[in-house]
Design a protein around this motif. Structure first.
Motif, short mmCIF file in Angstrom:
data_model
loop_
_atom_site.label_atom_id
_atom_site.label_comp_id
_atom_site.label_asym_id
_atom_site.label_seq_id
_atom_site.Cartn_x
_atom_site.Cartn_y
_atom_site.Cartn_z
N PRO A 34 0.81 -1.21 0.00
CA PRO A 34 0.00 0.00 0.00
C PRO A 34 0.85 1.26 0.00
CG PRO A 34 0.01 -1.01 2.18
CD PRO A 34 0.69 -1.97 1.26
N PRO A 35 0.34 2.36 -0.53
CA PRO A 35 1.09 3.63 -0.58
C PRO A 35 1.57 4.06 0.81
CG PRO A 35 -0.88 3.78 -1.93
CD PRO A 35 -0.98 2.48 -1.18
N GLY A 36 2.80 4.58 0.85
CA GLY A 36 3.33 5.12 2.08
C GLY A 36 4.29 4.22 2.82
N GLY A 37 4.27 2.93 2.50
CA GLY A 37 5.12 1.99 3.21
C GLY A 37 6.41 1.67 2.47
N ASN A 38 7.28 0.89 3.13
CA ASN A 38 8.55 0.49 2.52
C ASN A 38 8.33 -0.33 1.25
OD1 ASN A 38 10.11 1.80 4.38
ND2 ASN A 38 10.86 -0.04 5.42
N TRP A 39 7.33 -1.21 1.28
CA TRP A 39 7.09 -2.06 0.12
C TRP A 39 6.68 -1.24 -1.09
CZ3 TRP A 39 4.14 -7.13 1.88
CH2 TRP A 39 4.99 -7.89 2.68
N ALA A 41 7.57 1.89 -1.74
CA ALA A 41 8.76 2.59 -2.22
C ALA A 41 9.72 1.65 -2.93
CB ALA A 41 9.47 3.27 -1.04
N LEU A 42 9.96 0.48 -2.33
CA LEU A 42 10.89 -0.47 -2.93
C LEU A 42 10.31 -1.07 -4.20
CD1 LEU A 42 13.56 -1.95 -2.76
CD2 LEU A 42 12.50 -3.63 -1.23
N GLY A 43 9.00 -1.27 -4.24
CA GLY A 43 8.36 -1.80 -5.44
C GLY A 43 8.57 -0.88 -6.63
N GLY A 44 8.44 0.42 -6.39
CA GLY A 44 8.67 1.37 -7.47
C GLY A 44 10.11 1.37 -7.93
N GLY A 62 -0.45 -3.86 -3.60
CA GLY A 62 -0.77 -5.23 -3.22
C GLY A 62 -0.68 -5.40 -1.73
N GLY A 63 -0.60 -6.64 -1.31
CA GLY A 63 -0.50 -6.97 0.11
C GLY A 63 0.09 -8.35 0.28
N ALA A 64 0.56 -8.66 1.47
CA ALA A 64 1.30 -9.90 1.71
C ALA A 64 0.52 -11.15 1.33
CB ALA A 64 1.73 -9.97 3.18
N VAL A 65 -0.76 -11.22 1.71
CA VAL A 65 -1.58 -12.39 1.38
C VAL A 65 -2.02 -12.34 -0.08
CG1 VAL A 65 -3.74 -13.60 1.88
CG2 VAL A 65 -2.39 -12.67 3.76
N ALA A 292 19.05 0.07 -2.08
CA ALA A 292 19.18 0.42 -0.66
C ALA A 292 18.93 1.90 -0.42
CB ALA A 292 20.55 0.03 -0.14
N LYS A 293 19.04 2.71 -1.47
CA LYS A 293 18.73 4.13 -1.34
C LYS A 293 17.22 4.34 -1.18
CE LYS A 293 22.75 5.65 -4.01
NZ LYS A 293 23.23 6.28 -5.28
N ALA A 294 16.43 3.38 -1.71
CA ALA A 294 14.97 3.45 -1.56
C ALA A 294 14.55 2.89 -0.21
CB ALA A 294 14.29 2.69 -2.69
N VAL A 295 15.11 1.73 0.15
CA VAL A 295 14.85 1.09 1.46
C VAL A 295 16.17 0.54 1.96
CG1 VAL A 295 13.67 -0.79 2.64
CG2 VAL A 295 12.44 0.55 0.93
N VAL A 296 16.67 1.10 3.04
CA VAL A 296 18.01 0.78 3.52
C VAL A 296 18.15 -0.70 3.88
CG1 VAL A 296 17.52 1.31 5.94
CG2 VAL A 296 19.86 1.59 5.06
N ASP A 297 17.05 -1.36 4.23
CA ASP A 297 17.11 -2.78 4.60
C ASP A 297 17.61 -3.66 3.45
OD1 ASP A 297 16.19 -2.26 7.15
OD2 ASP A 297 14.10 -2.65 6.67
N MET A 298 17.57 -3.16 2.21
CA MET A 298 18.04 -3.95 1.08
C MET A 298 19.55 -4.22 1.16
SD MET A 298 15.85 -5.23 -0.97
CE MET A 298 16.82 -5.55 -2.45
#
Length: 328
Positions: A34-39, A41-44, A62-65, A292-298
């Motif tokens: 969903p918009p606003g979350g790490n997923w 940002a990283l998806g884009g 999308g969503g996890a399930v 990793a610039k989009a989501v540091v956890d990468m």
């Protein structure tokens, strides 16, 4: 003549099958979050990277399930989920996957997810609680909250109680004299800081700002679990044991705390072309710093852990790539 016609039909079927198997899609649909979350940002970032270097890719919400179900049904090509969810989906027999999925496998474990049971320190000291096992065994009345149902956090929290302790937390905690609420990360943090909750449980990355935020507002304890409990959960959900070591959070000072470990992963439809999946993995890993610039956890993406352990199924194209890189 009849034998010749049968031969032609058979030859046609074989030829058609080989064409389908070798077909490379012209575009991929990546199911993010969903918009606003790490997923989101990283998806884009992934869609843009793959479009530039591998294959045109569109990022959709999308969503996890839902991402597992839609990959299985071919309504999307690949997307984010949690490895524990994919394990349950492939096995079937547990909600929300009563029937096993046959066309969804892992492209890669991306980064770690830790499930934290954050308890107020005064609650722990008042009841002399040693671990989550202790709290459950003694049926201590607890004002409890987790994230809303349908999230990866609630899914694994529910699994921890069911598989590890044989209880349905949604009803059992109330029967013990406690309460159950559903909150956002920030909402739950405020509730426990304001003494409206005793325990707040959620899944998040290894070094989580939300845990630090709660620590800055009130004294807390991270409740660990016994190894046999962690092993039970792992057998059912494909999770592993992670430890929260001293020095990461001020509430963990001397003894490491054992918690349920999981991964944010990419789930992919199993019938996607093997070479395409191989190339997707290759592009992603070779451009890890950019992602990793989009989501540091990468930064945690590692060939040694990208392929989950059996019986969780990974895509053959992914296994081929990650094994090659890990062997270098």
């Amino acid at each position: 003549m009849k034998k010749f016609i049968i031969f032609l039909l058979t030859l046609t079927c074989v030829f058609t099958a080989s064409v389908v198997a070798a077909d490379t899609p012209s575009q991929l649909r990546f199911m993010a979050g969903p918009p606003g979350g790490n997923w989101f940002a990283l998806g884009g970032a992934l869609a843009e990277l793959w479009s530039q270097k591998t294959i045109p890719t569109t990022s959709i919400t999308g969503g996890a399930v839902a991402n597992i179900i839609n990959a299985d049904k071919g309504k999307g090509d690949l997307g984010f989920s949690n490895t524990s969810m994919v394990a349950v989906a492939q096995k079937g027999g547990m909600a929300p996957f009563k029937d096993a999925v046959g066309n969804a496998s892992i492209l890669a474990n991306l980064y770690t997810q830790y499930t934290y049971f954050i308890a107020r320190k005064d609650f722990v000291e008042k009841n002399d609680i040693k671990s989550l096992d202790d709290l459950v065994a003694r049926k201590i009345p607890t004002r409890f909250a987790t994230l809303k149902t349908g999230t990866g956090s609630e899914f694994i929290v529910n699994g921890i109680f069911k598989s590890g302790f044989g209880v349905d937390y949604r009803e059992t905690l109330k029967e013990w004299g406690g309460s159950v609420e559903y909150a956002s990360y920030s909402g739950g943090a405020d509730l426990i800081a304001d003494n409206h909750l005793d325990v707040f449980a959620f899944s998040v990355g290894k070094v989580a700002s939300i845990v630090m935020q709660i620590e800055s507002q009130t004294d807390i304890v991270i409740l660990g679990m016994e190894q046999n409990t962690l092993d039970k959960i792992g057998a059912d959900y494909g999770t592993v044991t992670f430890t929260v070591d001293p020095g990461i959070y001020k509430s963990v000072t001397d003894t490491p705390v054992k918690v349920v470990g999981d991964y944010t992963c990419i789930v992919v439809r199993s019938d996607l072309d093997e070479q395409v999946v191989y190339d997707l993995c290759k592009t992603m890993y070779e451009n890890q710093d950019t992602l990793a610039k989009a989501v540091v956890d990468m930064k945690e993406l590692n060939p040694a852990t990208a392929v989950p352990t059996a019986p969780i199924k990974s895509h053959p194209g992914a296994v081929k790539y990650w094994d090659e890189v890990a062997a270098k």
